[in-house]
Design a protein around this motif. Structure first.
Motif, mmCIF file in Angstrom:
data_model
loop_
_atom_site.group_PDB
_atom_site.id
_atom_site.type_symbol
_atom_site.label_atom_id
_atom_site.label_comp_id
_atom_site.label_asym_id
_atom_site.label_seq_id
_atom_site.Cartn_x
_atom_site.Cartn_y
_atom_site.Cartn_z
ATOM 1 N N GLY A 225 0.800 -1.217 0.000
ATOM 2 C CA GLY A 225 0.000 0.000 0.000
ATOM 3 C C GLY A 225 0.832 1.265 0.000
ATOM 4 O O GLY A 225 1.903 1.325 0.616
ATOM 5 N N SER A 226 0.334 2.277 -0.717
ATOM 6 C CA SER A 226 0.959 3.600 -0.620
ATOM 7 C C SER A 226 0.831 4.087 0.816
ATOM 8 O O SER A 226 -0.173 3.843 1.483
ATOM 9 C CB SER A 226 0.285 4.571 -1.588
ATOM 10 N N GLU A 227 1.842 4.780 1.280
ATOM 11 C CA GLU A 227 1.920 5.063 2.718
ATOM 12 C C GLU A 227 2.299 6.499 2.994
ATOM 13 O O GLU A 227 3.262 7.022 2.421
ATOM 14 C CB GLU A 227 2.962 4.121 3.346
ATOM 15 N N CYS A 228 1.530 7.150 3.854
ATOM 16 C CA CYS A 228 1.874 8.476 4.359
ATOM 17 C C CYS A 228 2.669 8.291 5.653
ATOM 18 O O CYS A 228 2.141 7.773 6.646
ATOM 19 C CB CYS A 228 0.617 9.295 4.604
ATOM 20 N N VAL A 229 3.928 8.672 5.628
ATOM 21 C CA VAL A 229 4.815 8.419 6.769
ATOM 22 C C VAL A 229 4.299 9.115 8.027
ATOM 23 O O VAL A 229 4.415 8.588 9.138
ATOM 24 C CB VAL A 229 6.247 8.871 6.435
ATOM 25 N N GLY A 230 3.693 10.289 7.869
ATOM 26 C CA GLY A 230 3.178 11.008 9.024
ATOM 27 C C GLY A 230 2.095 10.239 9.746
ATOM 28 O O GLY A 230 1.980 10.305 10.978
ATOM 29 N N MET A 231 1.294 9.488 9.004
ATOM 30 C CA MET A 231 0.227 8.702 9.618
ATOM 31 C C MET A 231 0.724 7.351 10.119
ATOM 32 O O MET A 231 0.324 6.895 11.191
ATOM 33 C CB MET A 231 -0.904 8.481 8.611
ATOM 34 N N SER A 232 1.596 6.698 9.344
ATOM 35 C CA SER A 232 2.029 5.349 9.725
ATOM 36 C C SER A 232 3.009 5.373 10.891
ATOM 37 O O SER A 232 3.094 4.409 11.654
ATOM 38 C CB SER A 232 2.673 4.647 8.520
ATOM 39 N N GLY A 233 3.771 6.461 11.015
ATOM 40 C CA GLY A 233 4.710 6.583 12.131
ATOM 41 C C GLY A 233 5.911 5.661 12.048
ATOM 42 O O GLY A 233 6.534 5.363 13.075
ATOM 43 N N VAL A 234 6.274 5.202 10.862
ATOM 44 C CA VAL A 234 7.400 4.276 10.717
ATOM 45 C C VAL A 234 8.728 5.025 10.815
ATOM 46 O O VAL A 234 8.828 6.190 10.463
ATOM 47 C CB VAL A 234 7.322 3.519 9.377
ATOM 48 N N THR A 235 9.737 4.315 11.304
ATOM 49 C CA THR A 235 11.085 4.871 11.409
ATOM 50 C C THR A 235 12.106 3.784 11.043
ATOM 51 O O THR A 235 11.768 2.610 10.907
ATOM 52 C CB THR A 235 11.370 5.354 12.845
#
Length: 356
Positions: A225-235
């Motif tokens: 899935g396309s992902e918005c980093v601000g929402m997913s919170g991944v690091t």
């Protein structure tokens, strides 16, 4: 458009005609596209109690094969993932230790010959292979989705069809009661010798059915899935994975844009994903794109982006799909297998809304 209350069988009804075409000699592809957590994996794979497109497709393929009694059809399955722009074989003994390359075959099609291909004889064989592959697929938990896929999953089903040709070949044959002994019949009596003169019976033609063999390919694709980093919170490493996912999906969008605008250069090689799907996206395959969106208001931006992707895909016009092999009513030589008035093929798009 299918709502949250629709069943997997409703979705599969859209796919069923493609499977028939696949066994009739056409390459085919089904792709699930959407943001992370929108239900792509649920649509493509489902669960044991509510199977998705892949298991339902295999059940249907084996049912259709039983009906095609005149043809000998065998199926081979490979399960691969595109992870961080590298291709991995999920059915190999060490899936993460060996990267695989795409090659161009003599027929100008794309293939990954080093992938493990396993012959399957029933839907249960495919189910066990899928369990093995999914256990090895990269996934993590994010703020958006508990089981976020970090790779694009590509299940490839290859059909090897040995087709009996309805147009028989004439083969000369001597009919005899003894092997290698020509059949003789009395033709005249020599009055001087008092013996029968014999002559050989001319060879009689025997019609023997001919067979043709061809391969077709069905690709079932569950995109990450396309992902918005601000929402997913991944690091960390997950952030790097998100970058590769978004770049590959952007490359897919660029390819569709180039095709819709009929540019002279199509950037298939900008991503392993688009390069691997080149035959399906811009080739002569029958293709369907499932757009999975979330009805939640906070994902409105991602939903609009998904619909824009589908709209772009609808603008792509390709030549008519090409049929492999021969059919009992084969088109005469020199004539096109498609009517000249047939429209150019446009990938189909189906929208499905799924609650998180």
């Amino acid at each position: 458009v299918y709502g949250p209350d629709c069943s997997q069988n409703d979705i599969f009804d859209e796919i069923q005609p493609i499977l028939t075409s696949f066994l009739d000699g056409y390459n085919a592809c089904v792709v699930a596209y959407g943001q992370t957590g929108s239900g792509k994996t649920h649509t493509m794979l489902g669960n044991p109690h509510n199977p998705g497109i892949v298991p339902n497709s295999m059940n249907e393929l084996f049912r259709l094969i039983e009906e095609k009694s005149t043809d000998s059809i065998s199926l081979e399955v490979s399960v691969a993932e595109v992870y961080n722009n590298d291709i991995y074989d999920l059915l190999s003994d060490n899936p993460k230790q060996l990267k695989h390359d795409i090659v161009t075959t003599r027929g100008s099609s794309r293939d990954v010959p080093t992938l493990t291909q396993i012959k399957v004889k029933c839907p249960e064989d495919v189910e066990s292979l899928m369990r093995l592959g999914l256990n090895r697929r990269a996934q993590i938990a994010t703020n958006v989705h508990e089981h976020s896929s970090r790779s694009h999953l590509i299940v490839t089903v290859t059909a090897i069809v040995c087709q009996r040709d309805a147009r028989p070949q004439s083969v000369s044959s001597n009919v005899s009661s003894e092997p290698n002994t020509p059949r003789r019949r009395p033709s005249s009596v020599d009055s001087t010798q008092g013996s029968l003169m014999h002559q050989s019976v001319p060879a009689s033609p025997v019609t023997m059915p001919t067979k043709s063999m061809y391969k077709t390919k069905l690709q079932l694709v569950d995109l990450a899935g396309s992902e918005c980093v601000g929402m997913s919170g991944v690091t960390g490493s997950a952030l790097r994975e998100s970058s590769f996912i978004n770049r590959s999906l952007s490359a897919l969008s660029d390819v569709l844009t180039a095709l819709s605008e009929r540019r002279s250069h199509i950037p298939y090689r900008n991503s392993k994903l688009t390069h691997l799907l080149q035959d399906s996206i811009g080739g002569d395959a029958k293709m369907m794109i499932m757009l999975c969106v979330s009805p939640t208001r906070k994902y409105l931006t991602e939903t609009m982006q998904t619909l824009q992707f589908g709209s772009r895909a609808r603008q792509v016009q390709r030549g008519p799909p090409r049929k492999r092999g021969t059919s009992p009513h084969a088109t005469p030589r020199g004539e096109s297998p498609m009517k000249s008035s047939s429209p150019r093929q446009i990938p189909q798009s189906v929208v499905r809304r799924v609650f998180n």
